[in-house]
Write a protein that holds these residues in place. Structure first.
Motif, PDB file in Angstrom:
ATOM      1  N   TYR A  74       0.840  -1.197   0.000  1.00 60.28           N
ATOM      2  CA  TYR A  74       0.000   0.000   0.000  1.00 60.28           C
ATOM      3  C   TYR A  74       0.873   1.243   0.000  1.00 60.28           C
ATOM      4  CZ  TYR A  74      -4.015  -2.957   1.301  1.00 60.28           C
ATOM      5  OH  TYR A  74      -4.998  -3.901   1.328  1.00 60.28           O
ATOM      6  N   ASN A 128      -6.654   1.838   2.633  1.00 62.79           N
ATOM      7  CA  ASN A 128      -6.224   0.659   3.386  1.00 62.79           C
ATOM      8  C   ASN A 128      -6.332   0.916   4.884  1.00 62.79           C
ATOM      9  OD1 ASN A 128      -4.084   2.565   2.960  1.00 62.79           O
ATOM     10  ND2 ASN A 128      -2.685   1.137   3.950  1.00 62.79           N
ATOM     11  N   SER A 136      -6.093  -4.740   6.258  1.00 69.69           N
ATOM     12  CA  SER A 136      -6.885  -3.515   6.271  1.00 69.69           C
ATOM     13  C   SER A 136      -8.370  -3.841   6.410  1.00 69.69           C
ATOM     14  CB  SER A 136      -6.634  -2.764   4.962  1.00 69.69           C
ATOM     15  OG  SER A 136      -7.727  -1.947   4.630  1.00 69.69           O
TER      16      SER A 136
END
Length: 536
Positions: A74, A128, A136
């Motif tokens: 992410y 996320n 997440s």
């Protein structure tokens, strides 16, 4: 295509995976995650959908990259205050999205696509957000796998950098909404390479993300861009969805960062060269605003504005733009409970001040409105109401005002304007899982998300079978709707058929773990709408 052998989840999964995918900006390579025998999900994290945005500028196309982008982590959230508002986190380089693609023995093709917009009061949040035992909250693997859809989660600018506005062309605002639009447009142009159907995109969101999805649906820029919309606990008509005095807020933030000037153009020049971190901190929630003055709505200052462009008019006048989209909307039964604790601190004592709350919410209407609303909400109390009854009334008032009534009006306006598109209404009322709350507390704000994103399956040790039942139901309804425009039909079995909401017929589905034919209800309560929506 190639065979992947993995030992995720302690057994062997023999599935195909996408490997390297060609996008308009370059090649990306994700990672395959085993979900069971012959099932996996390809996950692409941190795929750029736009360039690093200029300060208070619309997003621009990404310049692209050479080689293969390893899309396996992410990226930073957009610059924002932390939850405690003492510092900032995130980056200005934040316009990335994440893609979850289900696979079986054959490579997936032409799948429905669901694009998720996170909530967070337009002040914080990320694609996320909130890790639950490592993953997440918005991890799309379970929904993608169980519903056979592609799930996409996107970042967008929030806070001062996303929503500051002068209310005119100098600083039009709505930069976060333009980011969302750029992300959805990127998905439409590129998702076919991942096995998605660009002509079958659903956007969905919760809270400020639901308001965002509502504005995307109402904007003239969305024509032909997607097909369906789901709003969970928020619509563009919500009284907290718009900043109606943007210049006053901009001047306040300017003073906080040392840009207070009597000449507005000089003030704006100063703001444009100010440090983004200082600007972001200056946009934090001002808790002093509520002392003796108003309600929780007064705290939520940074929000979309009517800019004459992306949002050309009052939201209630834009539903002709939504006529082509199938629409599903609902609220949680106690969405307003946590906000009631802000507006009525005495809710946890015996003497919760219901009349005082109503006066704050209906201040533009005067004492007659307060008396009328008080009669509506206290009609079931009796002569000596139990404290719990009064507390629940306060939570109901907040839920009605902030969420339920605006959502019902949005559903009605959609049904009235629809040109063949479907409309569906729901109420999510699963008992809260938050420990320490009284027995009368049902579904708090945001409690629906853990079920929709399949947490009871991903983290089975902290949930019971009833939670997995509910999670399965929600994933089935939501992904059926994304596939066909009808939550009852689309390949996933559901416990109860969900009837259409129409101009003259207003059923809603009660969603919890015990769903039967009696889960379909009709609104019979007469809301004092003119009073409750006095600020709209």
């Amino acid at each position: 295509d190639h065979i992947l052998v993995t030992t995720d989840l302690c057994y062997i999964c023999l599935c195909v995976c996408l490997g390297v995918v060609q996008t308009e900006g370059g090649k990306v390579e994700g990672k395959s995650h085993g979900m069971g025998l012959f099932r996996s999900v390809d996950v692409f994290k941190g795929v750029p959908f736009a360039d690093v945005p200029g300060k208070w500028e619309k997003p621009k196309p990404h310049p692209g990259w050479s080689g293969i982008l390893k899309a396996n982590k992410y990226r930073d959230r957009c610059l924002q205050v932390t939850l405690l508002q003492t510092k900032t986190q995130g980056s200005e380089d934040c316009l990335y999205l994440n893609i979850f693609v289900p696979q079986g023995l054959k490579l997936s093709k032409n799948l429905p696509v669901m694009v998720y917009l996170f909530g967070g009061a337009f002040l914080l949040g990320a694609s996320n957000d909130v890790a639950i035992l490592g993953d997440s909250l918005y991890d799309g693997k379970e929904m993608a796998d169980r519903g056979d859809v592609i799930v996409v989660t996107v970042n967008y600018r929030v806070g001062t950098m996303g929503f500051l506005s002068t209310g005119d062309d100098r600083l039009p605002g709505n930069y976060g909404l333009w980011d969302q639009h750029a992300a959805i447009s990127w998905v439409r142009r590129n998702i076919a390479a991942f096995g998605g159907n660009p002509d079958n995109i659903t956007i969905f969101g919760q809270s400020a993300g639901a308001v965002s999805a509502s504005f995307q649906m109402l904007s003239p820029y969305s024509k032909g861009l997607f097909r369906r919309v789901i709003t969970q606990c928020g619509v563009a008509l919500s009284p907290w969805a718009l900043q109606k005095k943007p210049m006053a807020l901009t001047k306040k933030i300017a003073r906080k960062v040392g840009c207070g000037r009597s000449n507005e153009d000089e003030m704006l020049e100063c703001l444009k060269i100010s440090d983004p971190i200082g600007l972001t901190l200056a946009g934090k929630i001002d808790v002093l605003l509520i002392l003796g003055k108003g309600t929780v709505m007064d705290l939520l200052e940074l929000a979309p504005v009517i800019d004459g462009d992306f949002i050309p008019d009052e939201p209630s006048k834009l539903f002709h733009n939504a006529a082509q989209f199938d629409y599903m909307a609902g609220v949680n039964s106690m969405d307003g409970h946590i906000f009631a604790g802000v507006d009525v601190p005495s809710i946890n004592k015996k003497n919760a001040n219901v009349r005082g709350l109503l006066a704050g919410l209906t201040k533009e209407k005067g004492n007659a409105a307060v008396d009328s609303a008080f009669r509506v909400y206290s009609s079931h109390w009796g002569s000596a109401p139990e404290p719990a009854v009064v507390k629940k009334t306060v939570a109901d008032i907040e839920t009605d005002f902030l969420f339920l009534v605006p959502t019902q009006i949005a559903l009605q306006l959609h049904a009235n304007n629809s040109s063949g598109a479907h409309t569906f209404s729901y109420l999510f009322n699963m008992k809260t899982r938050i420990p320490g709350f009284p027995r009368w507390v049902e579904a708090e704000h945001a409690e629906d998300l853990q079920y929709l994103f399949g947490k009871p399956f991903a983290s089975p040790l902290i949930y019971f079978p009833r939670h997995r039942d509910l999670s399965g139901y929600m994933i089935a309804y939501w992904t059926n709707f994304a596939r066909t425009g009808d939550p009852s039909n689309g390949g996933s079995r559901v416990p109860v058929p969900w009837p259409l909401f129409t101009k003259h017929h207003h059923p809603y589905l009660i969603i919890n773990h015990k769903m039967t034919k009696s889960s379909v209800r009709y609104y019979t309560v007469v809301y004092s709408t003119d009073i409750l929506l006095s600020s709209l």
